[in-house]
Design a protein around this motif. Structure first.
Motif, mmCIF file in Angstrom:
data_model
loop_
_atom_site.group_PDB
_atom_site.id
_atom_site.type_symbol
_atom_site.label_atom_id
_atom_site.label_comp_id
_atom_site.label_asym_id
_atom_site.label_seq_id
_atom_site.Cartn_x
_atom_site.Cartn_y
_atom_site.Cartn_z
ATOM 1 N N PRO A 194 14.183 -13.682 -9.308
ATOM 2 C CA PRO A 194 14.370 -13.056 -8.141
ATOM 3 C C PRO A 194 14.252 -14.086 -7.088
ATOM 4 O O PRO A 194 13.155 -14.785 -6.980
ATOM 5 C CB PRO A 194 13.570 -11.693 -7.710
ATOM 6 N N VAL A 195 15.175 -14.293 -6.035
ATOM 7 C CA VAL A 195 15.080 -15.493 -5.067
ATOM 8 C C VAL A 195 13.983 -14.907 -3.820
ATOM 9 O O VAL A 195 13.651 -15.752 -3.248
ATOM 10 C CB VAL A 195 16.420 -15.898 -4.600
ATOM 11 N N VAL A 196 13.698 -13.790 -3.970
ATOM 12 C CA VAL A 196 12.583 -13.315 -2.991
ATOM 13 C C VAL A 196 11.620 -12.633 -3.629
ATOM 14 O O VAL A 196 11.723 -11.641 -4.467
ATOM 15 C CB VAL A 196 13.373 -12.294 -1.818
ATOM 16 N N ALA A 197 10.199 -12.891 -3.150
ATOM 17 C CA ALA A 197 9.379 -12.075 -3.780
ATOM 18 C C ALA A 197 9.020 -11.039 -3.181
ATOM 19 O O ALA A 197 9.279 -10.752 -1.993
ATOM 20 C CB ALA A 197 7.920 -13.172 -3.501
ATOM 21 N N ALA A 198 8.634 -9.965 -3.864
ATOM 22 C CA ALA A 198 8.059 -8.501 -3.159
ATOM 23 C C ALA A 198 7.107 -8.637 -2.431
ATOM 24 O O ALA A 198 5.902 -9.141 -3.034
ATOM 25 C CB ALA A 198 7.953 -7.612 -4.534
ATOM 26 N N PRO A 199 7.087 -8.167 -1.161
ATOM 27 C CA PRO A 199 5.560 -8.226 -0.550
ATOM 28 C C PRO A 199 4.856 -7.077 -1.033
ATOM 29 O O PRO A 199 5.033 -6.128 -1.727
ATOM 30 C CB PRO A 199 6.383 -7.807 0.901
ATOM 31 N N GLY A 200 3.550 -7.469 -0.660
ATOM 32 C CA GLY A 200 2.228 -6.661 -1.158
ATOM 33 C C GLY A 200 2.059 -5.703 -0.005
ATOM 34 O O GLY A 200 2.891 -5.406 0.953
ATOM 35 N N PRO A 201 0.961 -4.697 -0.270
ATOM 36 C CA PRO A 201 0.902 -3.686 0.779
ATOM 37 C C PRO A 201 0.870 -4.185 2.218
ATOM 38 O O PRO A 201 0.256 -5.308 2.299
ATOM 39 C CB PRO A 201 -0.468 -2.976 0.225
ATOM 40 N N SER A 202 1.167 -3.018 3.143
ATOM 41 C CA SER A 202 1.309 -3.591 4.385
ATOM 42 C C SER A 202 0.598 -2.321 5.024
ATOM 43 O O SER A 202 1.048 -1.332 5.034
ATOM 44 C CB SER A 202 2.600 -3.828 4.994
ATOM 45 N N PRO A 203 -0.473 -2.469 6.046
ATOM 46 C CA PRO A 203 -1.064 -1.211 6.678
ATOM 47 C C PRO A 203 -0.208 -0.652 7.527
ATOM 48 O O PRO A 203 0.821 -1.302 8.143
ATOM 49 C CB PRO A 203 -2.080 -1.981 7.516
ATOM 50 N N ALA A 204 -0.280 0.517 7.618
ATOM 51 C CA ALA A 204 0.698 1.706 8.559
ATOM 52 C C ALA A 204 -0.256 2.218 9.334
ATOM 53 O O ALA A 204 -1.190 3.122 8.961
ATOM 54 C CB ALA A 204 1.464 2.503 7.553
ATOM 55 N N PRO A 205 -0.172 2.026 10.655
ATOM 56 C CA PRO A 205 -0.873 3.010 11.592
ATOM 57 C C PRO A 205 -0.983 4.284 11.520
ATOM 58 O O PRO A 205 0.336 4.809 11.165
ATOM 59 C CB PRO A 205 -0.614 2.098 13.144
ATOM 60 N N ALA A 206 -1.913 5.088 11.902
ATOM 61 C CA ALA A 206 -1.959 6.411 11.891
ATOM 62 C C ALA A 206 -0.745 7.027 12.972
ATOM 63 O O ALA A 206 -0.666 6.397 14.190
ATOM 64 C CB ALA A 206 -3.300 6.791 12.504
ATOM 65 N N ASN A 207 -0.106 7.810 12.605
ATOM 66 C CA ASN A 207 1.166 8.656 13.591
ATOM 67 C C ASN A 207 0.002 9.362 14.489
ATOM 68 O O ASN A 207 -1.076 9.940 14.288
ATOM 69 C CB ASN A 207 1.794 9.512 12.780
ATOM 70 N N ALA A 208 0.647 9.190 15.703
ATOM 71 C CA ALA A 208 0.163 10.067 16.919
ATOM 72 C C ALA A 208 -0.009 11.238 16.724
ATOM 73 O O ALA A 208 -0.745 11.971 17.166
ATOM 74 C CB ALA A 208 0.583 9.515 18.377
ATOM 75 N N ASN A 209 0.929 11.998 15.921
ATOM 76 C CA ASN A 209 0.794 13.308 15.697
ATOM 77 C C ASN A 209 1.120 13.506 14.147
ATOM 78 O O ASN A 209 2.333 13.337 13.781
ATOM 79 C CB ASN A 209 2.040 13.889 16.477
ATOM 80 N N PRO A 210 0.013 13.477 13.342
ATOM 81 C CA PRO A 210 0.083 13.299 12.093
ATOM 82 C C PRO A 210 0.803 14.520 11.121
ATOM 83 O O PRO A 210 1.097 14.422 10.194
ATOM 84 C CB PRO A 210 -1.167 13.015 11.510
ATOM 85 N N GLY A 211 0.776 15.863 11.856
ATOM 86 C CA GLY A 211 1.128 16.962 11.021
ATOM 87 C C GLY A 211 -0.048 17.340 10.287
ATOM 88 O O GLY A 211 -1.004 16.942 10.559
#
Length: 620
Positions: free
Chosen positions: A87-104
């Motif tokens: 592959p010409v592009v490497a797969a990225p590793g984990p990326s943090p995701a902020p908490a949703n303001a209204n998480p359900g």
């Protein structure tokens, strides 16, 4: 165009197992080619030491013993021959995701009655659950045998047993134009356990429910004896613009898919009545991806062709011409389809984009074992672009068996699965308990937030699906050959899960629940896919600023696949900003059946991001 007849032997004992892909051979990549040339495309240590030579599909002998030339084919390397398609592009590793303001939030609401391997929202608003033959469920039929299917009513959280005649273990499904759910394929009978259920490898099952006629409620599956052209275990299904069903892939016998003779890399077409047209046609994309060829991802595009993805490879396939019309670069990262299944979603279609949309694929894994790492990366692609390329993104952690569910506000929920392991019995651990919320309209790097966290592991054989009221139902998790009931657990500490949960998304959480549009009335519940207009009247909440109309088909859910799922945002005019009394929208329906294949859909009126209760319609 090769055709194959149904002649493969079937092993009745296979129903107690899964089509496990064993460890790849450890022969070093690029090992010396010392054997004779292959004659059937198999090669390597497990196939008499043959080499690929000048095999037309490629000269790399994969670690699993097949000849080919793509990363989807050879994965970790070649036993012999060149590995030249890195592959010409490497797969990225984990990326943090902020908490949703209204998480359900999550809430347990009932019991499923049967382990939930497959599910679909039916036109009567109820959910059908479907399972394999088991030695225990919570429901019994009138003949004293266990029920392996159930009908769940979200309005009352009551469940009723349904009977079927052939084993539906790891089957596929989709809807006919008349709203009948068709379930195809399965596995061999377990007559020692239940002599009333027969061989399901070629089985075709039908279930009819109606939004206007309650007489069908509680009716068993209908099996008049129609059969598939070939045996198919782990087949995918997509409803086509003409109302036929495209049925692809499947194991012939449930045995080792690294052995060529066990595999069925073909497709067949079921007519508008749900019966086979009698021919199975080889699909090269499935051939080259063996042994990762089962449960392919299929999405219908707005020109009537299919976007097909398996292993790491994707193409546009013209069903009418039985030919590939466009190929795409392999998706960087790990394997994405069974048994290292990630999730795949056709993002919402809209009149504003001329019904074109991207496709996103997230998660996956490296090999079929509990030790397998999972992939955090996602690839998103515009199949219509002249030089289509994968735009890479990432979830907060690796995740296998993660499934994407479209929501009527245009976002996508990703739920269920595990951070280690693969699909198969007792092959996953470290459950992924968080909801991930994906906003496809946001800029790259800002699309992911983290929602609420459940306390219930949803591992192998789990489902998530959108209900009429805009909430999500979660059910299942049965990573065992036969149910393990609490307080007992399987070797990894997991029991068979019968609890049904409801996840309330952000748009119905907090004060949003009080801002639903109400009193929704549709002028017509049968829509011709020719731009036909309908009117919708409703009451908006105070100071409402905008309204849109979503047309949704939930399809058939199993093994993290949502077969035939699609969301359309229709042109809607007439909304009066700030008016709190009755509103009326003039809505233009889908332009053709490429955009909206015939069948049952749900209409959601969405005001300021909050959906009203959906209503079933039929697209003709």
């Amino acid at each position: 165009m090769a055709s194959t007849s149904s002649t493969a032997a079937q092993d009745p004992g296979a129903s107690n197992s899964e089509p496990v892909i064993g460890p790849a051979t450890s022969t070093a990549s690029g090992a010396a080619a010392t054997g004779s040339a292959t004659t059937d495309g198999t090669c390597g240590a497990s196939n008499d030491g043959t080499v690929c030579g000048n095999w037309p599909q490629g000269s790399c002998c994969s670690m699993y013993g097949f000849c080919g030339d793509s990363t989807a084919h050879y994965g970790e390397g070649c036993q012999s021959g060149p590995c030249s398609q890195a592959p010409v592009v490497a797969a990225p590793g984990p990326s943090p995701a902020p908490a949703n303001a209204n998480p359900g939030s999550f809430k347990v609401v009932g019991q499923s009655g049967v382990p939930v391997m497959h599910a679909a929202l039916m036109p009567n608003g109820r959910v059908v659950f479907l399972d394999k033959v088991e030695n225990y469920t919570q429901l019994k039929l009138g003949d004293g045998y266990y029920a392996y299917s159930a009908e769940y009513d979200p309005a009352t959280n009551e469940v009723a047993p349904l009977a079927y005649k052939t084993n539906a273990f790891c089957s596929g499904g989709s809807f006919l134009a008349n709203g009948t759910l068709v379930n195809v394929g399965g596995n061999a009978p377990l007559t020692w356990l239940d002599p009333t259920v027969g061989d399901g490898f070629q089985g075709i099952r039908y279930l009819t429910r109606s939004s206007s006629d309650a007489r069908f409620n509680g009716d068993d599956w209908v099996e008049p004896g129609n059969q598939l052209n070939m045996a198919r275990w782990y087949a995918s299904v997509q409803t086509m613009p003409d109302g036929t069903l495209f049925v692809a892939s499947g194991s012939l016998n449930g045995l080792d898919p690294t052995v060529l003779t066990n595999n069925n890399p073909t497709y067949e077409i079921l007519g508008t009545d749900g019966t086979t047209q009698g021919e199975s046609i080889t699909m090269p994309l499935l051939v080259k991806a063996q042994p990762y060829y089962m449960y392919p991802f299929l999405h219908l595009l707005n020109d009537g062709t299919l976007f097909a993805f398996v292993s790491k490879s994707a193409e546009i396939f013209d069903v009418a011409g039985s030919q590939t019309v466009k190929t795409f670069p392999d998706l960087p990262g790990s394997y994405r389809t069974y048994p290292n299944t990630g999730g795949s979603v056709l993002l919402p279609l809209s009149v504003a984009t001329d019904w074109q949309s991207d496709i996103i694929i997230c998660g996956g894994g490296a090999y079929q074992d509990i030790t397998s790492p999972t992939d955090a990366s996602c690839g998103r692609i515009n199949p219509y672009a002249a030089n289509s390329a994968w735009e890479m993104d990432a979830m907060p952690s690796g995740r296998g068996m993660v499934e994407g569910t479209l929501l009527p506000d245009g976002t996508v929920l990703w739920l269920n699965g595990a951070r280690f392991g693969a699909e198969g019995f007792n092959l996953a651990t470290d459950p992924a308990l968080e909801v991930l919320i994906y906003d496809p309209s946001a800029a790259l790097g800002q699309r992911w937030t983290t929602g609420a966290r459940t306390t219930i592991p949803r591992l192998y054989h789990s489902v998530a699906l959108l209900l009429l009221d805009g909430t999500l139902m979660l059910a299942g998790s049965n990573p065992d050959q036969m149910p393990v009931v609490p307080p007992a657990t399987d070797p990894q500490g997991f029991a068979t899960e019968f609890r049904v949960e409801i996840y309330t998304p952000p748009y119905l959480s907090g004060n949003n629940a009080d801002r639903r549009p109400t009193d929704i009335i549709l002028s017509n519940t049968i829509l011709s896919a020719n731009g036909q207009q309908l009117t919708i009247t409703f009451t908006a909440p105070p100071n409402a600023q905008a309204a849109k109309v979503a047309l949704y088909h939930g399809g058939f859910v199993t093994h993290a696949l949502h077969m035939s799922q699609r969301m359309l945002f229709l042109a809607a005019e007439g909304f009066e900003v700030g008016k709190a009394t009755a509103q009326m929208l003039t809505v233009t329906g889908p332009p053709n059946n490429n955009v909206a294949p015939p069948g049952p859909y749900v209409v959601y009126v969405v005001v300021d991001g909050v959906p009203g209760v959906g209503q079933f319609v039929t697209v003709a």
